[in-house]
Design a protein around this motif. Structure first.
Motif, PDB file in Angstrom:
ATOM      1  N   THR A 297      -3.572  39.168  10.117  1.00 47.33           N
ATOM      2  CA  THR A 297      -3.450  37.899  10.819  1.00 47.33           C
ATOM      3  C   THR A 297      -4.382  37.922  12.026  1.00 47.33           C
ATOM      4  OG1 THR A 297      -1.083  38.021  10.339  1.00 47.33           O
ATOM      5  CG2 THR A 297      -1.781  36.285  11.845  1.00 47.33           C
ATOM      6  N   VAL A 298      -5.038  36.791  12.284  1.00 47.27           N
ATOM      7  CA  VAL A 298      -5.805  36.681  13.515  1.00 47.27           C
ATOM      8  C   VAL A 298      -5.105  35.670  14.408  1.00 47.27           C
ATOM      9  CG1 VAL A 298      -8.037  36.230  14.575  1.00 47.27           C
ATOM     10  CG2 VAL A 298      -7.934  37.054  12.219  1.00 47.27           C
ATOM     11  N   GLY A 299      -4.801  36.072  15.624  1.00 47.66           N
ATOM     12  CA  GLY A 299      -4.185  35.158  16.574  1.00 47.66           C
ATOM     13  C   GLY A 299      -5.138  34.899  17.724  1.00 47.66           C
ATOM     14  N   LEU A 300      -5.144  33.666  18.191  1.00 49.28           N
ATOM     15  CA  LEU A 300      -5.903  33.343  19.399  1.00 49.28           C
ATOM     16  C   LEU A 300      -4.904  33.063  20.512  1.00 49.28           C
ATOM     17  CD1 LEU A 300      -8.286  32.537  21.189  1.00 49.28           C
ATOM     18  CD2 LEU A 300      -8.231  30.268  20.121  1.00 49.28           C
ATOM     19  N   LEU A 301      -4.936  33.894  21.537  1.00 53.31           N
ATOM     20  CA  LEU A 301      -4.073  33.676  22.692  1.00 53.31           C
ATOM     21  C   LEU A 301      -4.889  32.896  23.713  1.00 53.31           C
ATOM     22  CD1 LEU A 301      -1.348  34.254  24.080  1.00 53.31           C
ATOM     23  CD2 LEU A 301      -2.382  36.318  25.035  1.00 53.31           C
ATOM     24  N   HIS A 302      -4.676  31.595  23.716  1.00 56.23           N
ATOM     25  CA  HIS A 302      -5.408  30.734  24.642  1.00 56.23           C
ATOM     26  C   HIS A 302      -4.535  30.516  25.863  1.00 56.23           C
ATOM     27  CE1 HIS A 302      -7.192  26.516  25.608  1.00 56.23           C
ATOM     28  NE2 HIS A 302      -7.776  27.456  26.301  1.00 56.23           N
ATOM     29  N   GLY A 303      -4.856  31.216  26.937  1.00 59.35           N
ATOM     30  CA  GLY A 303      -4.029  31.094  28.130  1.00 59.35           C
ATOM     31  C   GLY A 303      -4.901  30.852  29.331  1.00 59.35           C
ATOM     32  N   LEU A 433      -7.118  37.740  19.715  1.00 56.40           N
ATOM     33  CA  LEU A 433      -8.236  37.392  20.590  1.00 56.40           C
ATOM     34  C   LEU A 433      -7.675  36.603  21.762  1.00 56.40           C
ATOM     35  CD1 LEU A 433     -10.645  36.056  17.783  1.00 56.40           C
ATOM     36  CD2 LEU A 433     -10.182  38.433  18.458  1.00 56.40           C
ATOM     37  N   GLY A 434      -8.030  37.003  22.982  1.00 54.13           N
ATOM     38  CA  GLY A 434      -7.478  36.308  24.138  1.00 54.13           C
ATOM     39  C   GLY A 434      -8.561  35.717  25.000  1.00 54.13           C
ATOM     40  N   SER A 435      -8.316  34.530  25.545  1.00 54.91           N
ATOM     41  CA  SER A 435      -9.289  33.918  26.437  1.00 54.91           C
ATOM     42  C   SER A 435      -8.718  32.673  27.100  1.00 54.91           C
ATOM     43  CB  SER A 435     -10.542  33.516  25.657  1.00 54.91           C
ATOM     44  OG  SER A 435     -11.442  32.857  26.509  1.00 54.91           O
ATOM     45  N   ALA A 436      -9.262  32.360  28.266  1.00 59.77           N
ATOM     46  CA  ALA A 436      -8.972  31.062  28.872  1.00 59.77           C
ATOM     47  C   ALA A 436      -9.966  30.028  28.359  1.00 59.77           C
ATOM     48  CB  ALA A 436      -9.064  31.165  30.392  1.00 59.77           C
TER      49      ALA A 436
END
Ligand code: ADP
Ligand code: ZN
Ligand code: ZN
Length: 817
Positions: A297-303, A433-436
């Motif tokens: 699974t690929v998750g994008l943590l957009h915070g 993957l995390g990013s603002a």
């Protein structure tokens, strides 16, 4: 039997070697091997094992297998092969970057006399009068022949005139050089144990000293390294030596395994651990579910900035560990590995390893083997750590996934984030993957449902986002009639912070004093001798410097073109801003952070530390100040000249500008105190600047996506660039034409597969490091087509004998300069 070995040579093939019987057992996929290759000994990696040797070709044998167990786990070998194939990079060069540094091997050069050399020796020996050079030659040839064995190059240096004679003989084919690799003697340490009598019982301690040694060696610890025994017991060296002599103590030499020689772990103070808020808990709950399901699974943590993404990462790592699996945490900069490493060690202890290219070789080797042996189960690192030899991977986290530093700008030109996703897929793991400010590609995937989107919509403890105001430099100039780099509004804002005792952060896009020097008479700018780029003025060093190739020259008094005396300097860089701040605020403590003031990550860390501790009031710097840091007393962020990036001929210019402004704005108001951001610009109406000011990621994304769709740019097309370069212009032109002919034929009509080829055109940097550069840009709706065409193009280049280093392929290029 034979095997395929990837060797660190710039050739797009692997090499077949015979496996001698004695090595058969250890010659497995992933093993490091020593092989003869064109008069040299090279270290390679077995990528395929146990193929039946073809009889028709004489093959060389493996010389040695270097490690008792394969250095690279099979999945990592598979990943390396994928990288080589996808990025069209030589397999051996990919694997070279995946292995630990080779500190256990030493290369020696050896010289051998050829038949021509033997002839020469006889001729010289027979002659009566010899010149001085001939005397030296003869001495060298004799030395090599008398011993009947190759001569080590370091002995040649000791003969009078030996080095010169050797060079001359080598040139004339009378000597032959080859490189042989020898294993260094493994380092050992002396171990001391309590002795035993002939029937295996403990020797009886007699004296007081013996009783103390017995207590430690037999009861408390068991056998100890010599030095440590002395330290623990306070017994003298001579006393211990004497007892060894009397067989009261036993002693032997043991290899020093890097993994066990680890120095004492630094004690980390545990950072406050937080009670997760509802958003964090929801995101973590989902991620845990994915990890437990064991499905890719690929998750994008957009915070948004300051929303507490780090805590979610830690939770994900914990979830993987709880399942007996391992975790990989990638960060974009070496300096951030120090910080993230500390955070992880405080939470997970000694099972955390840190890997990055800035570590000294021995330390890197030690950390690497700690990972390989399974002792370390969490790896924190930069781009190349995506190849860490972890097994049983549960989650790979890519923090600030949009960062261009994940892309390697030399062969193999891979993107660490994309490789992380592929690795997760190969290992049925989760990529997070995390990013603002996610990259266009990543957010597009999330919108299409290929990646799962998780959002942290607000800052922790409901801290407000900083208010962003735009300072229109055109207005500022109309009012002040000065070209002061720090606008009136920004000056006033800094003064207010100084008065109230909080901190300010100033971002400027370039280092140096002035961006370039112009001649008022002829309009020429002073360019680099090797590159088609203007030189940057560095006032402290009193030089003009090229930021691409390192060329530097003194500042001329007159224009080199027209000899006019009227040179003037344009654009304020970090050095000039620092100077201006010191003049404007003489009482303030000003710091500067850029690659001139922080050449090593340690210095960078020190400066940031001083800022975090409040020993600096105003910190000015390049994008190094923009990312990731969590300063709680910064209430003002100023962006000086937000526009510089917008002018670059690059389709990602708007994305980069938006991202940088959002990131740096995110440095303000992260503590209890609210923040303010001032953005100076000449283009307040540009959407990248306007949406960054509104901190509206979605609005920016939609607008930019529309433009990308219209222009057939990623994420709507796969992109590759082919750069042709040579120091001689006519070669670069000739080879570009040749490749153009190939592309024209290959993409004519139905054969095109939808691939469009633009160029050749001079690259935006038409000359770099003395080389002329022409560029093709390939766009394809289908990735597979692109790969096929590029491969065919490279084969064509080989057929036409275009040197391999003249053609540079970049798949999914980030920068088109
Ligand atoms: P991001 O990476 O999303 O910008 P960080 O992970 O750096 O944000 O977190 C920002 C700050 O918030 C840090 O100082 C962190 O210690 C703190 N923090 C994180 N989670 C919480 C929480 N649940 N409650 C209070 N503070 C938190
Ligand atoms: Zn001039
Ligand atoms: Zn240059």
């Amino acid at each position: 039997m034979s095997c395929e070995v990837a060797l660190p040579v710039p050739l797009r093939s692997t090499f077949t070697y015979l496996v001698p019987e004695s090595l058969a057992e250890r010659a497995v996929v992933g093993a490091r091997v020593l092989v003869p290759f064109r008069n040299r000994a090279l270290v390679g990696v077995i990528v395929e094992a146990a193929r039946r040797a073809r009889e028709d070709k004489p093959l060389k044998e493996l010389q040695d297998v270097l490690d008792p167990a394969a250095a690279l786990p099979p999945r990592v070998v598979e990943l390396g092969r994928w990288v080589a194939n996808y990025y069209l990079a030589p397999e051996g060069e990919v694997f070279r970057g995946m292995l630990p540094p080779q500190i256990d091997l030493r290369a020696d050069r050896e010289l051998r006399v050829t038949p021509a050399g033997a002839e020469r020796r006889r001729a010289l020996a027979a002659r009566g009068n010899r010149s001085e050079a001939e005397v030296d030659e003869l001495a060298l040839l004799r030395l090599a022949e008398i011993e009947g064995q190759p001569v080590r190059a370091d002995r040649v240096g000791k003969l009078p005139g030996g080095t010169r004679a050797a060079e001359s003989l080598l040139r004339r084919g009378m000597l032959e050089a080859r490189e042989v690799a020898r294993r260094r003697k493994p380092r050992t340490q002396r171990i001391v144990a309590w002795g035993r009598t002939a029937d295996g019982a403990d020797a009886i301690p007699g004296t007081e000293i013996e009783r103390r040694l017995h207590q430690v060696l037999s009861a408390e610890t068991g056998p100890l390294p010599f030095a440590e025994l002395l330290r623990r017991t306070g017994v003298s060296r001579t006393a211990v030596e004497r007892l060894i002599g009397n067989s009261i103590l036993a002693s032997w030499e043991e290899p020093l395994v890097p993994a066990t020689a680890a120095t004492a772990l630094e004690i980390d103070e545990a950072p406050p651990s937080h009670v997760l808020n509802a958003d964090q808990l929801a995101a973590l709950g989902e991620i845990r579910g994915w990890i437990e399901s064991r499905a890719f699974t690929v998750g994008l943590l957009h915070g948004v900035t300051g929303s507490g993404k780090t805590e979610v990462y830690l939770g994900a790592v914990e979830a993987a560990l709880a399942q007996g699996r391992t975790a990989l945490v990638l960060v974009p900069e070496i300096a951030l590995t120090l910080w993230m490493g500390r955070v992880c060690r405080a939470r997970f202890g000694a099972i955390v390893a840190v890997l990055h290219s800035g570590l000294p070789d021995v330390e890197r080797v030690r950390e690497w083997w700690r990972v390989r042996s399974g002792e370390a189960r969490v790896v924190v690192g930069t781009r190349s750590a995506v190849f860490a030899p972890l097994e049983n991977l549960g989650v790979v986290i890519v923090d600030e996934e949009q960062e261009p530093s994940y892309k390697q700008e030399e062969t193999p030109r891979y993107h660490g984030r994309d490789v992380a996703v592929v690795r997760a897929k190969m290992e049925s793991a989760v990529a997070l993957l995390g990013s603002a400010t996610p990259s266009m590609e990543t957010f597009h995937h999330a919108q299409k449902g290929r990646y799962r989107l998780l959002q942290l919509g607000s800052r922790v403890e409901n801290r407000p986002m900083a208010a962003v105001e735009i300072v229109d430099l055109r207005d500022d100039f109309r009012q002040s009639h000065s070209s002061e780099p720090i606008s009136g509004a920004l000056q006033a804002a800094i003064a207010r912070r100084l008065a109230e005792g909080t901190q300010s952060l100033l971002l400027v896009n370039r280092r140096g004093y002035s961006w370039y020097a112009l001649c008022r008479s002829c309009g020429a700018s002073l360019e680099c001798a090797n590159c088609s780029i203007a030189l940057t003025y560095h006032k402290g060093r009193g030089r003009l410097e090229c930021h691409y190739c390192g060329y530097s020259r003194a500042v001329p008094k007159t224009c080199p073109k027209c000899e006019s005396k009227h040179l003037y300097f344009v654009g304020a860089g970090a050095e000039q801003l620092e100077e201006r701040l010191k003049t404007l605020f003489p009482a303030a403590r000003i710091g500067r952070l850029d690659r001139d003031t922080a050449r090593q990550p340690r210095m960078w860390q020190q400066l940031l530390g001083a800022f975090a501790d409040g020993r600096i009031d105003v910190l000015v710097g390049t994008q190094m100040v923009a990312k990731g840091h969590d300063f709680h007393r910064v209430t003002l962020v100023g962006v000086v000249s937000a526009d510089t990036q917008l002018g670059l001929p690059d389709f990602r210019a708007a994305e980069r500008t938006f991202e940088l402004l959002t990131q740096v704005a995110g440095r303000a108001g992260r503590g209890e105190l609210p923040g303010q951001v001032l953005v100076e610009t000449y283009h307040p109406e540009h959407y990248a600047i306007a949406f960054a000011a509104q901190q509206d990621y979605l609005a920016f994304f939609e607008k930019e996506l529309h433009y990308r769709r219209m222009m057939h740019y990623p994420p709507f097309a796969a992109l590759a660039s082919v750069l042709v370069r040579d120091a001689r212009l006519e070669n670069a032109v000739k080879w570009s034409r040749e490749i153009e002919r190939f592309f024209t034929g290959a993409t004519a009509g139905a054969a095109s597969g939808g691939v469009r080829v633009l160029g050749p055109a001079p690259a935006p940097l038409a000359r770099l490091r003395k080389e002329f550069r022409f560029q093709f840009l390939l766009k394809s709706p289908k990735r597979a087509e692109l790969g096929r065409l590029l491969r065919a193009a490279l084969d064509h280049c080989t057929r036409k004998e275009i040197p391999q280093k003249a053609v540079m392929v970049d798949v999914d290029p980030l920068s088109l300069m």
